[in-house]
Scaffold this motif. Structure first.
Motif, PDB file in Angstrom:
ATOM      1  N   GLY A   1       0.787  -1.220   0.000  1.00 13.19           N
ATOM      2  CA  GLY A   1       0.000   0.000   0.000  1.00 13.19           C
ATOM      3  C   GLY A   1       0.816   1.265   0.000  1.00 13.19           C
TER       4      GLY A   1
ATOM      5  N   ASN B   1       0.202   5.189   5.105  1.00 13.52           N
ATOM      6  CA  ASN B   1      -0.744   6.285   4.844  1.00 13.52           C
ATOM      7  C   ASN B   1      -2.201   5.832   4.838  1.00 13.52           C
ATOM      8  OD1 ASN B   1       1.173   8.289   4.585  1.00 13.52           O
ATOM      9  ND2 ASN B   1       1.230   8.216   2.351  1.00 13.52           N
ATOM     10  N   GLN B   2      -2.459   4.522   5.070  1.00 13.40           N
ATOM     11  CA  GLN B   2      -3.807   4.005   4.937  1.00 13.40           C
ATOM     12  C   GLN B   2      -4.283   3.398   6.257  1.00 13.40           C
ATOM     13  OE1 GLN B   2      -2.292   1.759   1.378  1.00 13.40           O
ATOM     14  NE2 GLN B   2      -4.399   2.122   0.707  1.00 13.40           N
TER      15      GLN B   2
ATOM     16  N   GLN C   1       4.924   3.545  -2.742  1.00 17.95           N
ATOM     17  CA  GLN C   1       3.855   2.582  -3.001  1.00 17.95           C
ATOM     18  C   GLN C   1       4.481   1.208  -3.090  1.00 17.95           C
ATOM     19  OE1 GLN C   1       0.476   3.064  -3.245  1.00 17.95           O
ATOM     20  NE2 GLN C   1       0.214   0.854  -3.500  1.00 17.95           N
TER      21      GLN C   1
END
Length: 162
Positions: free
Chosen positions: A48, A100-101, A158
């Motif tokens: 992610g 970040n998620q 990413q």
């Protein structure tokens, strides 16, 4: 030219750095032996959207050895590695990642930062292109040094399974 994005392909065992949308560098990597996954204690590489939380080791020598994000004063050599076969070598520089998620790679039992997920150098005796790490992304020391010099805090990262 500073990077604004890094893409890591676990499937290809490759890191690509981007600046202004153009690929400007590529390096072979070694991700987790246990494959992709986010759970704390899994020994897997989290997937992610991430960002670089901290840059550690500026000014240290090539092959500098780290423990708990601090240089030990040692410099990795094959002889040092042979004398300490149990050590998981974190060398040269560290780019510490933050997820970040929320619920995917941030917070609770899936927090990449609390799992101490890094991009870091590894011993010259370790192969690239083969998943062998304990969750981090390993690079050749010279590649790690180049990547570190180009990567600011906040750079997006990413990590994809393919």
């Amino acid at each position: 030219m500073p990077l604004d994005h890094i893409h890591i392909s676990i499937g290809d065992q490759q890191l690509t750095g981007f600046s202004g949308g153009a690929a400007v560098c590529r390096y072979p990597i070694s991700s987790a032996l246990n494959g992709p996954g986010e759970q704390n204690g899994s020994g897997c590489t989290p997937r992610g959207a991430h960002r670089v939380r901290a840059r550690i080791g500026d000014g240290e020598p090539l092959n500098a050895v780290y423990r708990a994000r601090r240089p030990t004063g040692e410099v990795w050599t094959p002889a040092l590695a042979a004398a300490n076969p149990q050590r998981d070598w974190i060398l040269t520089r560290i780019l510490w990642l933050c997820g970040n998620q929320p619920g995917v790679n941030r917070g609770g039992q899936v927090d990449s930062q609390r799992r101490y997920i890094y991009l870091h150098g590894t011993g010259d005796d370790q192969p690239m292109g083969v998943p062998l790490s304990h969750g981090c992304i390993r690079l050749r020391n010279t590649d790690m040094l180049e990547l570190f010099e180009r990567t600011p805090v906040g750079c997006t990262v990413q990590i994809d399974a393919d």
